[in-house]
Design an enzyme around this catalytic site. Structure first.
Site, PDB file in Angstrom:
ATOM      1  N   SER A 100     -16.424  21.926  18.184  1.00 57.39           N
ATOM      2  CA  SER A 100     -17.489  20.703  18.146  1.00 57.39           C
ATOM      3  C   SER A 100     -18.815  21.060  18.740  1.00 57.39           C
ATOM      4  O   SER A 100     -19.489  21.894  17.819  1.00 57.39           O
ATOM      5  CB  SER A 100     -16.749  19.457  19.188  1.00 57.39           C
ATOM      6  N   LYS A 118     -24.131  -6.535  24.915  1.00 61.47           N
ATOM      7  CA  LYS A 118     -24.623  -5.784  26.122  1.00 61.47           C
ATOM      8  C   LYS A 118     -23.391  -5.118  26.671  1.00 61.47           C
ATOM      9  O   LYS A 118     -23.343  -4.073  27.227  1.00 61.47           O
ATOM     10  CB  LYS A 118     -25.478  -6.812  27.149  1.00 61.47           C
TER      11      LYS A 118
END
Length: 281
Positions: free
Chosen positions: A108, A160
């Site tokens: 990764s 949000k």
């Protein structure tokens, strides 16, 4: 006293008094994280490795820079920042090759870092690849209900509080996260292709997020060969000495003062343990 007998024992000084060529080594070991942990060992971010990278490229009589990588990955932004800094420094010395050596794992974000090198080597048993994106978390809605706890959350902006762990998952939030993953994955794939043109096998298997041992990684073109730092450097630069570039540590860190609270340190260690455990380490 024979002066030659003294100078020959000084590091970097040969039998005839000449200074040896240098291969500078930078250790990139640990989870890649933006978390500022100046007292912790085994984390990678730009702030933590900047001084070591700068020292490595500033060596006199520099023949090569070697990146010794042992990382299961982590934060994509820090992976990109460190890799870009390596390329920026390398651009200032285009005659100096950058070699990456994968140890236990370069997966990764760890493989993202390896691709900053001009050549990549690994041990036959190294785990290499994992070109993909992952994120995880926990949901605590049932736990709150069990203890009669009411969640109160107030926001300005309808998005949000996406993926709030104390609220039920929303399909639109999951779709948003998948799009973010897709975009990051595309950036990762583009980076690998840019850094290894003409070397990669023509198969989409490379970009499924899978991980391979060193020998298979070589067949797929993810690395340039099997070998470790000592043997490759000894073969290519037999007269050079290896110099490990260590990062600068703050005064408080050198004195062992200001260590993080035990609870915070334990959580950091647990988070890192989870990332390493994905590769059985």
């Amino acid at each position: 006293m024979d002066v030659r007998s003294v100078t020959s024992r000084i590091p970097g000084i040969g039998d005839r008094g000449e200074r040896k060529d240098v291969v500078a080594v930078v250790k990139l070991h640990g989870v890649i994280t933006p978390t500022p942990t100046p007292f912790a060992r085994g984390v990678i971010n730009l702030a933590a490795v900047e001084s070591a990278l700068t020292r490595a490229f500033d060596h006199d009589r520099l023949k090569a820079v070697a990146l010794l990588i042992n990382s299961p990955g982590g934060a994509p932004t820090q992976s990109g920042l460190v890799a870009e800094r390596i390329r920026q420094l390398a651009a200032g010395k285009p005659e100096i090759p950058v070699l990456a050596f994968c140890e236990d794992v370069a997966a990764s974000g760890g493989y993202w870092l390896a691709c900053a090198a001009d050549e990549i080597y690994a041990h036959r048993t190294s785990m290499v690849g994992s070109i993909g994106v992952i994120s995880g978390g926990f949901g605590f809605t049932g736990l709150l209900e069990r203890f009669g706890v009411e969640r109160r959350l107030h926001t300005a902006g309808e998005n949000k509080a996406r993926l709030d762990p104390f609220s039920p998952e929303k399909p639109e939030d999951i779709e948003w996260l998948k799009k973010m993953h897709t975009q990051l994955h595309e950036l990762f794939v583009d980076w690998v292709k840019k850094r290894r043109p003409g070397k990669l096998a023509d198969t989409e298997e490379l970009f499924t997020g899978d991980v391979w041992l060193g020998s298979r990684a070589a067949e797929l073109g993810l690395i340039d060969g099997i070998g470790n730092l000592q043997e490759v450097i000894a073969d290519r630069y037999p007269d050079a000495e290896i110099s490990v570039a260590e990062p600068k540590r703050s005064l408080l860190a050198r004195l062992g003062l200001g260590a993080p609270a035990a609870a915070s340190a334990m959580l950091d260690a647990l988070a890192q343990r989870v990332v390493w455990s994905r590769f059985g380490l």
